[in-house]
Design a protein around this motif. Structure first.
Motif, PDB file in Angstrom:
ATOM      1  N   LYS A  11      -5.620  16.666   5.301  1.00  0.00           N
ATOM      2  CA  LYS A  11      -5.453  15.262   4.906  1.00  0.00           C
ATOM      3  C   LYS A  11      -6.719  14.472   5.199  1.00  0.00           C
ATOM      4  O   LYS A  11      -7.091  13.589   4.436  1.00  0.00           O
ATOM      5  CB  LYS A  11      -4.278  14.635   5.659  1.00  0.00           C
ATOM      6  N   ILE A  14      -9.309  15.230   2.449  1.00  0.00           N
ATOM      7  CA  ILE A  14      -8.902  14.569   1.210  1.00  0.00           C
ATOM      8  C   ILE A  14      -9.149  13.061   1.315  1.00  0.00           C
ATOM      9  O   ILE A  14      -9.739  12.462   0.412  1.00  0.00           O
ATOM     10  CB  ILE A  14      -7.419  14.863   0.897  1.00  0.00           C
ATOM     11  N   THR A  41      -7.572  18.976  -9.383  1.00  0.00           N
ATOM     12  CA  THR A  41      -7.181  18.807  -7.981  1.00  0.00           C
ATOM     13  C   THR A  41      -7.521  17.397  -7.509  1.00  0.00           C
ATOM     14  O   THR A  41      -6.692  16.725  -6.893  1.00  0.00           O
ATOM     15  CB  THR A  41      -7.876  19.858  -7.087  1.00  0.00           C
ATOM     16  N   TRP A  45      -4.946  14.374  -6.235  1.00  0.00           N
ATOM     17  CA  TRP A  45      -5.063  13.667  -4.955  1.00  0.00           C
ATOM     18  C   TRP A  45      -5.081  12.162  -5.178  1.00  0.00           C
ATOM     19  O   TRP A  45      -4.445  11.409  -4.442  1.00  0.00           O
ATOM     20  CB  TRP A  45      -6.338  14.074  -4.228  1.00  0.00           C
ATOM     21  N   LYS A  48      -1.553  10.995  -6.011  1.00  0.00           N
ATOM     22  CA  LYS A  48      -0.690  11.029  -4.825  1.00  0.00           C
ATOM     23  C   LYS A  48      -1.055   9.895  -3.873  1.00  0.00           C
ATOM     24  O   LYS A  48      -0.183   9.343  -3.214  1.00  0.00           O
ATOM     25  CB  LYS A  48      -0.815  12.360  -4.104  1.00  0.00           C
ATOM     26  N   ASN A  49      -2.321   9.577  -3.794  1.00  0.00           N
ATOM     27  CA  ASN A  49      -2.791   8.551  -2.874  1.00  0.00           C
ATOM     28  C   ASN A  49      -2.366   7.149  -3.315  1.00  0.00           C
ATOM     29  O   ASN A  49      -2.285   6.248  -2.503  1.00  0.00           O
ATOM     30  CB  ASN A  49      -4.313   8.633  -2.747  1.00  0.00           C
TER      31      ASN A  49
END
Length: 51
Positions: A11, A14, A41, A45, A48-49
């Protein structure tokens, strides 16, 4: 520059990469090429963020 192997993205890693993009220090293309991350990818991310 560090090279990250697949499946070892913590995490923190990322969040670091996303912060670089959000702060304007690097573009998405720069992050993809410098850290050798698949484009899909990175975009996953980012999605999702946003949640």
């Amino acid at each position: 520059m560090p090279y990250f192997r697949k499946n070892i993205y913590t995490k923190e890693v990322i969040n670091f990469m996303l912060e670089m993009i959000e702060s304007g220090k690097k573009t998405k293309s720069q992050v993809i090429s410098e850290y050798n991350i698949p484009k899909t990818t990175l975009y996953k991310w980012i999605e999702k963020n946003k949640e």
